[in-house]
Design a protein around this motif. Structure first.
Motif, short mmCIF file in Angstrom:
data_model
loop_
_atom_site.label_atom_id
_atom_site.label_comp_id
_atom_site.label_asym_id
_atom_site.label_seq_id
_atom_site.Cartn_x
_atom_site.Cartn_y
_atom_site.Cartn_z
N THR A 187 0.85 -1.19 0.00
CA THR A 187 0.00 0.00 0.00
C THR A 187 0.88 1.24 0.00
O THR A 187 2.11 1.14 0.09
CB THR A 187 -0.90 0.01 1.24
OG1 THR A 187 -0.06 0.11 2.42
CG2 THR A 187 -1.74 -1.26 1.34
N ALA A 188 0.25 2.42 -0.06
CA ALA A 188 1.01 3.66 -0.04
C ALA A 188 1.82 3.79 1.24
O ALA A 188 2.99 4.18 1.23
CB ALA A 188 0.07 4.84 -0.20
N LYS A 189 1.22 3.44 2.37
CA LYS A 189 1.93 3.52 3.64
C LYS A 189 3.08 2.50 3.68
O LYS A 189 4.14 2.78 4.24
CB LYS A 189 0.97 3.30 4.80
CG LYS A 189 -0.07 4.41 4.95
CD LYS A 189 -1.01 4.14 6.11
CE LYS A 189 -2.03 5.26 6.23
NZ LYS A 189 -2.98 5.01 7.35
N PHE A 216 8.86 6.28 -8.15
CA PHE A 216 7.54 5.80 -7.76
C PHE A 216 6.70 6.95 -7.22
O PHE A 216 5.54 7.13 -7.62
CB PHE A 216 7.68 4.70 -6.70
CG PHE A 216 6.37 4.19 -6.18
CD1 PHE A 216 5.73 3.14 -6.80
CD2 PHE A 216 5.79 4.75 -5.05
CE1 PHE A 216 4.51 2.66 -6.32
CE2 PHE A 216 4.58 4.29 -4.55
CZ PHE A 216 3.94 3.23 -5.20
N TRP A 217 7.29 7.74 -6.32
CA TRP A 217 6.52 8.83 -5.72
C TRP A 217 6.42 10.05 -6.62
O TRP A 217 5.46 10.83 -6.52
CB TRP A 217 7.15 9.20 -4.37
CG TRP A 217 6.90 8.14 -3.36
CD1 TRP A 217 7.80 7.24 -2.85
CD2 TRP A 217 5.65 7.80 -2.78
NE1 TRP A 217 7.18 6.38 -2.00
CE2 TRP A 217 5.85 6.71 -1.93
CE3 TRP A 217 4.36 8.33 -2.90
CZ2 TRP A 217 4.83 6.13 -1.19
CZ3 TRP A 217 3.33 7.75 -2.18
CH2 TRP A 217 3.57 6.66 -1.33
N ALA A 218 7.35 10.23 -7.53
CA ALA A 218 7.28 11.37 -8.45
C ALA A 218 6.11 11.24 -9.42
O ALA A 218 5.63 12.25 -9.97
CB ALA A 218 8.59 11.48 -9.24
N HIS A 222 -1.49 11.81 -6.92
CA HIS A 222 -2.85 11.55 -6.46
C HIS A 222 -2.84 10.67 -5.21
O HIS A 222 -3.68 10.82 -4.32
CB HIS A 222 -3.66 10.87 -7.57
CG HIS A 222 -3.12 9.54 -8.00
ND1 HIS A 222 -1.95 9.43 -8.75
CD2 HIS A 222 -3.55 8.27 -7.77
CE1 HIS A 222 -1.70 8.14 -8.98
NE2 HIS A 222 -2.65 7.43 -8.40
N VAL A 223 -1.87 9.75 -5.15
CA VAL A 223 -1.76 8.89 -3.96
C VAL A 223 -1.34 9.72 -2.75
O VAL A 223 -1.85 9.53 -1.64
CB VAL A 223 -0.74 7.76 -4.22
CG1 VAL A 223 -0.51 6.94 -2.95
CG2 VAL A 223 -1.20 6.87 -5.35
N LEU A 224 -0.43 10.66 -2.97
CA LEU A 224 0.03 11.50 -1.87
C LEU A 224 -1.12 12.32 -1.28
O LEU A 224 -1.21 12.50 -0.07
CB LEU A 224 1.14 12.44 -2.36
CG LEU A 224 2.42 11.77 -2.87
CD1 LEU A 224 3.40 12.82 -3.35
CD2 LEU A 224 3.04 10.92 -1.78
N GLU A 229 -0.37 11.42 2.50
CA GLU A 229 0.20 12.77 2.50
C GLU A 229 1.00 13.03 3.77
O GLU A 229 2.11 13.57 3.72
CB GLU A 229 -0.91 13.80 2.35
CG GLU A 229 -0.38 15.23 2.23
CD GLU A 229 -1.47 16.24 1.97
OE1 GLU A 229 -1.17 17.45 1.93
OE2 GLU A 229 -2.64 15.83 1.80
N ALA A 230 0.44 12.67 4.92
CA ALA A 230 1.14 12.92 6.19
C ALA A 230 2.44 12.12 6.26
O ALA A 230 3.48 12.64 6.68
CB ALA A 230 0.24 12.55 7.36
#
Length: 281
Positions: A187-189, A216-218, A222-224, A229-230
């Motif tokens: 998952t994102a986390k 991946f994060w660049a 939308h996921v951030l 986001e935190a």
């Protein structure tokens, strides 16, 4: 025209026994072959090295690997002939004296990653294995990974094998672990937990594992916004290099999109040829 060559055949006499004549003929024949381009070696042929069997490995002395400290301490054992496949352990084992206790302290190494390292030494693979030999083969199921994987357990398992392979000088294992990272789902986390480990445990020059993390994060703004986001903000504050790497890739992509947009919106260049003037006379 040259005079015909006259060859005198050697015949055995009392001064030259028949065996000596035969040896001389053999020498002439060898020289002739050498003159035709064939290399004639008079050196003794070296024997091929003996192939080590699995039984040979099992006959070697046992070595204790002591991991952790205090109540978390664990002792693993392995055959020395297996361990010395690693340059790191080859150097350590070379210092053992005859009859001494073979014991290596590894207080800072992860127990599960070390277990995977030893599994690879014996099996040329480690769990979870690839289901087939195809480069995009999925991994076999791993019941130890939670669903959903918010902790990044699957990614961290292979990342820890990657870093331990780097320390122990095992490039093939390092490559294998890296290939499994790209087959793991999270998952994102979980991805943030994995990114934190990578930026904490690997060298800043190791683009092999760091660059895909930043990429991946660049590409997942939308996921951030909606899922992590935190966690992403905390990661950037804790590891500024991570934030810089992501921002650099975002700006590079934006610049490339701008160049493509400008290129498509430009009018075709006008011809440099002047139109003929019409005489007003």
């Amino acid at each position: 025209m040259a005079d015909p060559e006259v060859r005198v055949e050697a015949t055995p006499t009392e001064d030259t026994p028949a065996d000596d004549v035969a040896m001389a003929d053999d020498g002439d024949e060898a020289e002739a072959k050498a003159g035709d381009g064939e290399e004639v070696s008079t050196l003794p042929q070296a024997e091929a090295p003996k192939r080590a069997t699995f039984l040979d490995y099992l006959k070697s002395p046992m070595v204790e690997l002591v991991l952790g400290t205090g109540s978390d301490q664990a002792v693993l054992t392995a055959h020395q002939a297996m361990l010395v496949k690693s340059p790191y352990f080859a150097d350590v084992c070379a210092q053992f004296s005859e009859g001494s206790k073979r014991r290596i302290e590894l207080p800072d190494e992860d127990l599960n990653a070390t277990g995977s390292f030893l599994e690879y030494l014996y099996m040329d693979e480690y769990f979870p294995r690839r289901l087939n030999s195809h480069k995009d083969s999925p991994l076999e199921p791993d019941d130890s990974v939670p669903t959903p994987d918010d902790s990044g357990a699957a990614l961290l398992k292979h990342a820890k094998v990657y870093t331990i392979a780097e320390k122990f000088g095992m490039p093939a294992l390092k490559s294998l672990a890296h290939s499994k990272i790209h087959r793991a789902t999270s998952t994102a986390k979980g991805e943030i937990a994995y990114a934190r480990y990578v930026y904490d445990k690997t060298s800043a020059s190791d683009e092999t594992i760091r660059k895909p993390v930043a990429a991946f994060w660049a590409t997942r703004s939308h996921v951030l916004r909606h899922e992590a986001e935190a966690e992403f903000r905390a990661m950037c504050l804790e590891y500024p290099q991570f934030g810089f790497d992501v921002l650099s890739l975002v700006l590079d992509m934006k610049e490339k999109r701008g160049e493509r947009h400008e290129g498509s919106s430009q009018q075709p260049p006008a011809s440099g040829r002047k139109r003929a003037r019409v005489s007003q006379g």
